[in-house]
Design an enzyme around this catalytic site. Structure first.
Site, short mmCIF file in Angstrom:
data_model
loop_
_atom_site.label_atom_id
_atom_site.label_comp_id
_atom_site.label_asym_id
_atom_site.label_seq_id
_atom_site.Cartn_x
_atom_site.Cartn_y
_atom_site.Cartn_z
N TYR A 297 40.73 30.53 37.91
CA TYR A 297 41.59 31.39 38.73
C TYR A 297 40.74 32.34 39.58
CZ TYR A 297 45.15 34.99 39.72
OH TYR A 297 46.00 35.88 40.33
N SER B 71 43.49 38.02 44.54
CA SER B 71 43.59 38.82 43.32
C SER B 71 42.28 39.57 43.15
CB SER B 71 43.82 37.91 42.12
OG SER B 71 43.58 38.59 40.90
#
Length: 269
Positions: free
Chosen positions: A165, A151
């Site tokens: 994350y 990401s």
């Protein structure tokens, strides 16, 4: 008439997170469909078999090439069984796509230790576990392509505090680089796709709630304002990047990242 030959024709692929948390084109769903469209046999992995009904429906005439399979990819024994069963049924594993992941909001002073560990397990350890059990099979074949999905949160601040994350996705990127160099002599390629702020079902299911008090339109507008291109991508854009890296067209590409974010991470503001 010349028979169509897809870009991954006859290859056996495992795609994790191949269902979706809602209707539409999630990264894993779109990847399973694109690989099937291009001739692969796709072992489509998710914890929720019902979520893969739409995946197969979207594949249309290629639905039979998608084999839905349940597996918790944070469970070492379950992943081992998945790899073994796939090899036993199809004789080989040519492509592994590690797509499982989801963020939890919070910084180092607000996340609990349990939340931190759960995020690392879901977003990073899952990649380790699948590679741990699939790489020996690929080594025995002296070939294989692994594509991990990270990401832009792993390379930039993207507008929300989700430190576990972001840290896990940064780890996915470096994991891919190290694994690529180690396993290149065996003819195995390892690359990473780095999606930006796409409109996937995750936005509607969770992110709007966590980042915009449930206002999906406001969140999408805020995200679009960061993207130089005048539109927002979706899971199909991620899938096309994965397809390229998994195919023989990328035979001389390993240990690198392909960013799919509409130019967002290239901006200074």
């Amino acid at each position: 008439m010349t028979q169509f030959k897809g870009r991954v024709n006859g290859k056996v692929a495992i795609v994790t997170g191949a269902g979706s948390v809602g209707a539409g084109w999630g990264n894993g769903r779109a990847t399973a469909v694109r690989l099937a469209q291009e001739g692969a046999i796709v072992v489509a992995v998710d914890r929720d078999l019902d979520a893969m009904q739409e995946t197969r429906q979207l594949a249309g005439e290629h639905a039979d090439a998608i084999a839905p399979t349940t597996c918790d990819v944070t469970d070492d024994n379950a992943v081992q069984a998945l790899a073994h069963a796939t090899q036993q049924k199809y004789g080989r594993i040519d492509i592994l796509v590690n797509n499982v992941g989801a963020p939890v909001p919070g910084g180092p002073t607000t996340l609990t230790l349990a939340q931190w560990q759960a995020q690392l397990d879901l977003n990073l350890s899952s990649v380790f576990l699948t590679c741990r059990h699939v790489l020996p099979i690929m080594q025995s074949q002296e070939s294989g392509a692994i594509v991990n999905v990270a990401s832009t949160s792993g390379i930039r601040w993207t507008g929300a505090a989700q430190i576990a994350y972001a840290s896990a996705k940064a780890g996915v990127i470096q994991f891919g680089r190290v694994a690529a160099v180690e396993h290149a002599p065996s003819g195995i390629r390892v690359n990473t796709v780095v999606p930006g702020q796409l409109h996937t079902p995750l936005v509607d299911a969770f992110l709007a709630r966590d980042q915009a008090d449930g206002d999906t339109s406001a969140l999408l507008a805020r995200r679009q304002a960061r993207i130089p291109l005048p539109f927002t991508g979706d899971g199909r854009d991620t899938a096309n990047a994965i397809l390229f890296l998994a195919s023989d067209e990328a035979r001389f590409i390993t240990g690198t990242e392909l960013v799919v974010d509409g130019g967002m991470s290239a901006r200074c503001d």
